[in-house]
Design a protein around this motif. Sequence first.
Motif, PDB file in Angstrom:
ATOM      1  N   HIS A 152       0.877  -1.179   0.000  1.00 25.14           N
ATOM      2  CA  HIS A 152       0.000   0.000   0.000  1.00 25.14           C
ATOM      3  C   HIS A 152       0.907   1.219   0.000  1.00 25.14           C
ATOM      4  CE1 HIS A 152      -2.981   2.964   1.186  1.00 25.14           C
ATOM      5  NE2 HIS A 152      -3.935   2.056   1.055  1.00 25.14           N
ATOM      6  N   ARG A 153       0.618   2.152  -0.857  1.00 25.26           N
ATOM      7  CA  ARG A 153       1.507   3.298  -1.030  1.00 25.26           C
ATOM      8  C   ARG A 153       1.743   4.057   0.279  1.00 25.26           C
ATOM      9  NH1 ARG A 153       0.155   7.600  -5.677  1.00 25.26           N
ATOM     10  NH2 ARG A 153      -1.705   7.810  -4.370  1.00 25.26           N
ATOM     11  N   ASP A 154       0.735   4.056   1.158  1.00 27.87           N
ATOM     12  CA  ASP A 154       0.858   4.786   2.416  1.00 27.87           C
ATOM     13  C   ASP A 154       1.393   3.948   3.570  1.00 27.87           C
ATOM     14  OD1 ASP A 154      -0.243   7.018   1.175  1.00 27.87           O
ATOM     15  OD2 ASP A 154      -2.301   6.414   1.686  1.00 27.87           O
ATOM     16  N   VAL A 155       1.490   2.633   3.360  1.00 24.69           N
ATOM     17  CA  VAL A 155       1.808   1.757   4.499  1.00 24.69           C
ATOM     18  C   VAL A 155       3.019   0.858   4.252  1.00 24.69           C
ATOM     19  CG1 VAL A 155       0.914  -0.017   6.062  1.00 24.69           C
ATOM     20  CG2 VAL A 155      -0.623   1.749   5.179  1.00 24.69           C
ATOM     21  N   ALA A 156       2.995   0.086   3.173  1.00 25.33           N
ATOM     22  CA  ALA A 156       4.042  -0.920   2.954  1.00 25.33           C
ATOM     23  C   ALA A 156       4.504  -0.918   1.507  1.00 25.33           C
ATOM     24  CB  ALA A 156       3.535  -2.308   3.329  1.00 25.33           C
ATOM     25  N   SER A 157       5.813  -0.887   1.304  1.00 27.12           N
ATOM     26  CA  SER A 157       6.375  -0.873  -0.045  1.00 27.12           C
ATOM     27  C   SER A 157       7.101  -2.168  -0.389  1.00 27.12           C
ATOM     28  CB  SER A 157       7.337   0.309  -0.197  1.00 27.12           C
ATOM     29  OG  SER A 157       8.397   0.207   0.751  1.00 27.12           O
ATOM     30  N   ARG A 158       7.137  -3.126   0.527  1.00 27.35           N
ATOM     31  CA  ARG A 158       7.803  -4.399   0.228  1.00 27.35           C
ATOM     32  C   ARG A 158       7.127  -5.539   0.984  1.00 27.35           C
ATOM     33  NH1 ARG A 158      10.786  -1.543   3.740  1.00 27.35           N
ATOM     34  NH2 ARG A 158      11.674  -2.563   5.581  1.00 27.35           N
ATOM     35  N   VAL A 159       7.335  -6.744   0.456  1.00 26.23           N
ATOM     36  CA  VAL A 159       6.718  -7.948   1.009  1.00 26.23           C
ATOM     37  C   VAL A 159       7.778  -9.029   1.144  1.00 26.23           C
ATOM     38  CG1 VAL A 159       4.955  -9.729   0.690  1.00 26.23           C
ATOM     39  CG2 VAL A 159       4.551  -7.411  -0.163  1.00 26.23           C
ATOM     40  N   THR A 160       7.734  -9.761   2.253  1.00 28.84           N
ATOM     41  CA  THR A 160       8.600 -10.926   2.445  1.00 28.84           C
ATOM     42  C   THR A 160       7.712 -12.148   2.659  1.00 28.84           C
ATOM     43  OG1 THR A 160      10.336  -9.596   3.475  1.00 28.84           O
ATOM     44  CG2 THR A 160      10.409 -11.968   3.867  1.00 28.84           C
ATOM     45  N   VAL A 161       8.050 -13.238   1.999  1.00 26.63           N
ATOM     46  CA  VAL A 161       7.274 -14.472   2.117  1.00 26.63           C
ATOM     47  C   VAL A 161       8.161 -15.565   2.698  1.00 26.63           C
ATOM     48  CG1 VAL A 161       5.909 -16.199   0.894  1.00 26.63           C
ATOM     49  CG2 VAL A 161       5.905 -13.816   0.101  1.00 26.63           C
ATOM     50  N   ILE A 162       7.661 -16.234   3.730  1.00 24.23           N
ATOM     51  CA  ILE A 162       8.410 -17.339   4.329  1.00 24.23           C
ATOM     52  C   ILE A 162       7.493 -18.537   4.526  1.00 24.23           C
ATOM     53  CG2 ILE A 162       9.944 -15.740   5.550  1.00 24.23           C
ATOM     54  CD1 ILE A 162       8.450 -16.518   8.141  1.00 24.23           C
ATOM     55  N   THR A 163       8.086 -19.685   4.741  1.00 19.83           N
ATOM     56  CA  THR A 163       7.324 -20.859   5.102  1.00 19.83           C
ATOM     57  C   THR A 163       7.332 -21.010   6.612  1.00 19.83           C
ATOM     58  OG1 THR A 163       7.239 -23.286   5.049  1.00 19.83           O
ATOM     59  CG2 THR A 163       9.382 -22.272   4.684  1.00 19.83           C
ATOM     60  N   GLY A 164       6.164 -21.260   7.179  1.00 21.26           N
ATOM     61  CA  GLY A 164       6.061 -21.431   8.616  1.00 21.26           C
ATOM     62  C   GLY A 164       6.615 -22.741   9.119  1.00 21.26           C
ATOM     63  N   HIS A 165       6.963 -23.645   8.211  1.00 17.68           N
ATOM     64  CA  HIS A 165       7.562 -24.911   8.635  1.00 17.68           C
ATOM     65  C   HIS A 165       8.918 -24.697   9.275  1.00 17.68           C
ATOM     66  CE1 HIS A 165       4.570 -27.706   7.490  1.00 17.68           C
ATOM     67  NE2 HIS A 165       4.717 -27.594   6.188  1.00 17.68           N
ATOM     68  N   GLU A 166       9.568 -23.597   8.914  1.00 17.25           N
ATOM     69  CA  GLU A 166      10.849 -23.269   9.540  1.00 17.25           C
ATOM     70  C   GLU A 166      10.576 -22.748  10.951  1.00 17.25           C
ATOM     71  OE1 GLU A 166      14.375 -23.496   6.803  1.00 17.25           O
ATOM     72  OE2 GLU A 166      14.060 -23.214   8.936  1.00 17.25           O
ATOM     73  N   THR A 167      11.140 -23.363  11.960  1.00 16.84           N
ATOM     74  CA  THR A 167      10.919 -22.920  13.331  1.00 16.84           C
ATOM     75  C   THR A 167      12.128 -22.136  13.833  1.00 16.84           C
ATOM     76  OG1 THR A 167      11.881 -24.895  14.346  1.00 16.84           O
ATOM     77  CG2 THR A 167       9.558 -24.995  13.754  1.00 16.84           C
ATOM     78  N   ALA A 178      15.818 -11.996  13.167  1.00 18.90           N
ATOM     79  CA  ALA A 178      16.146 -10.606  13.507  1.00 18.90           C
ATOM     80  C   ALA A 178      15.884  -9.693  12.309  1.00 18.90           C
ATOM     81  CB  ALA A 178      17.598 -10.506  13.954  1.00 18.90           C
ATOM     82  N   ALA A 179      16.287 -10.136  11.131  1.00 21.11           N
ATOM     83  CA  ALA A 179      16.077  -9.340   9.919  1.00 21.11           C
ATOM     84  C   ALA A 179      14.593  -9.255   9.576  1.00 21.11           C
ATOM     85  CB  ALA A 179      16.857  -9.946   8.752  1.00 21.11           C
ATOM     86  N   LEU A 180      13.872 -10.365   9.753  1.00 20.52           N
ATOM     87  CA  LEU A 180      12.435 -10.366   9.483  1.00 20.52           C
ATOM     88  C   LEU A 180      11.711  -9.407  10.426  1.00 20.52           C
ATOM     89  CD1 LEU A 180      11.843 -14.203   8.987  1.00 20.52           C
ATOM     90  CD2 LEU A 180      11.725 -12.435   7.221  1.00 20.52           C
ATOM     91  N   ALA A 181      12.118  -9.432  11.699  1.00 18.52           N
ATOM     92  CA  ALA A 181      11.511  -8.536  12.686  1.00 18.52           C
ATOM     93  C   ALA A 181      11.785  -7.075  12.331  1.00 18.52           C
ATOM     94  CB  ALA A 181      12.038  -8.855  14.080  1.00 18.52           C
ATOM     95  N   ASP A 182      12.992  -6.782  11.908  1.00 15.83           N
ATOM     96  CA  ASP A 182      13.334  -5.414  11.503  1.00 15.83           C
ATOM     97  C   ASP A 182      12.468  -4.968  10.328  1.00 15.83           C
ATOM     98  OD1 ASP A 182      15.242  -5.170  13.456  1.00 15.83           O
ATOM     99  OD2 ASP A 182      16.945  -5.613  12.129  1.00 15.83           O
ATOM    100  N   ASP A 183      12.248  -5.881   9.390  1.00 14.35           N
ATOM    101  CA  ASP A 183      11.412  -5.560   8.228  1.00 14.35           C
ATOM    102  C   ASP A 183       9.997  -5.187   8.661  1.00 14.35           C
ATOM    103  OD1 ASP A 183      13.054  -5.616   6.078  1.00 14.35           O
ATOM    104  OD2 ASP A 183      12.340  -7.509   5.254  1.00 14.35           O
ATOM    105  N   VAL A 184       9.405  -6.045   9.499  1.00 15.63           N
ATOM    106  CA  VAL A 184       8.032  -5.797   9.947  1.00 15.63           C
ATOM    107  C   VAL A 184       7.958  -4.504  10.752  1.00 15.63           C
ATOM    108  CG1 VAL A 184       6.129  -6.661  11.363  1.00 15.63           C
ATOM    109  CG2 VAL A 184       7.431  -8.247   9.931  1.00 15.63           C
ATOM    110  N   ALA A 185       8.926  -4.313  11.635  1.00  9.55           N
ATOM    111  CA  ALA A 185       8.939  -3.115  12.478  1.00  9.55           C
ATOM    112  C   ALA A 185       9.068  -1.833  11.643  1.00  9.55           C
ATOM    113  CB  ALA A 185      10.079  -3.198  13.484  1.00  9.55           C
ATOM    114  N   SER A 186       9.692  -1.954  10.482  1.00  6.04           N
ATOM    115  CA  SER A 186       9.880  -0.779   9.632  1.00  6.04           C
ATOM    116  C   SER A 186       8.757  -0.603   8.622  1.00  6.04           C
ATOM    117  CB  SER A 186      11.218  -0.877   8.893  1.00  6.04           C
ATOM    118  OG  SER A 186      11.236  -1.992   8.021  1.00  6.04           O
ATOM    119  N   GLY A 187       7.730  -1.456   8.696  1.00  2.24           N
ATOM    120  CA  GLY A 187       6.556  -1.276   7.849  1.00  2.24           C
ATOM    121  C   GLY A 187       6.359  -2.283   6.747  1.00  2.24           C
ATOM    122  N   ALA A 188       7.247  -3.254   6.586  1.00  2.00           N
ATOM    123  CA  ALA A 188       7.092  -4.257   5.538  1.00  2.00           C
ATOM    124  C   ALA A 188       5.990  -5.257   5.909  1.00  2.00           C
ATOM    125  CB  ALA A 188       8.405  -4.996   5.305  1.00  2.00           C
TER     126      ALA A 188
END
Length: 275
Positions: A152-167, A178-188
């Motif tokens: 969304h132009r006002d909210v998120a400019s990138r998307v990350t896709v992962i499989t939940g099978h990875e624990t 850590a990198a995934l958390a940083d992405d989400v925290a920054s609006g991804a």
Amino acid sequence: MTGSREAERPEPSIPARAQAEPGTVHLVGAGPGDPDLLTVRARWVLETADVVFHDALVREAMVSSLPKSTEVVDVGKRVEHKTPQSAINERLVERARAGDAVVRLKGGDPFVYGRGGEEASYLAERDVPFAVVPGVSSVIAAPGVAGIPLTHRDVASRVTVITGHETPEKEESALDWAALADDVASGATLVMVMGVRTLDRNVAALCEHGVDGETPIALVERATWADQRVTRATLSTVVDRAAAADVSPPATAIVGDVVAHRDAIEDVLRPFEPA
């Protein structure tokens, strides 16, 4: 049943370029579940195939309408009936070498967590021709039918896709939490597929690495199926809400500020009506 049946296929209305070829394996994406979301090319290939090997998540409606001459084989990986991947690979090669036009029908897109890449490599190593027909992945379909834009132009400019099978506890995990958390925290936006059974661990990993517990999350179950459901929560409440709602696979989790967009449009969003 082996050997091509030229006299029985194809229907005249199907272009020659879109017909299933004898001696070839077609890796076909079935989409998220609803037959109406099967691509035109996928339907044409299915209707001109000699044999179709399909996954557990493929709707019966997709294969029940095929010509009676088409052999349909369920090779799903259900708990009670699990076909080894090695056996599937061997059968694809066997039937193609026998001259059949073979379809490997896979839920979503064959190259998005569908082992299509593994099957393609296996076929290539044995000089078996194959073709790929992309499908609508649940990665896109589940958020879409739930009214959640991945970007969304006002909210998120990138998307990350992962499989939940990875624990998070898995030794040498391919996921950098850590990198995934940083992405989400920054609006991804973060999309997790096949993660119902590991939801508690994945959510805990995000929060432990700094994601706010009030970050919105949605769980979309059985997207485009008749019993589709959406469970809306925050990271701090989603595990309890998922348990209370008895959320079960297949489900797609969407994490990020885009999830809140659903709240503003939910009242006027028409529900997806499956075929």
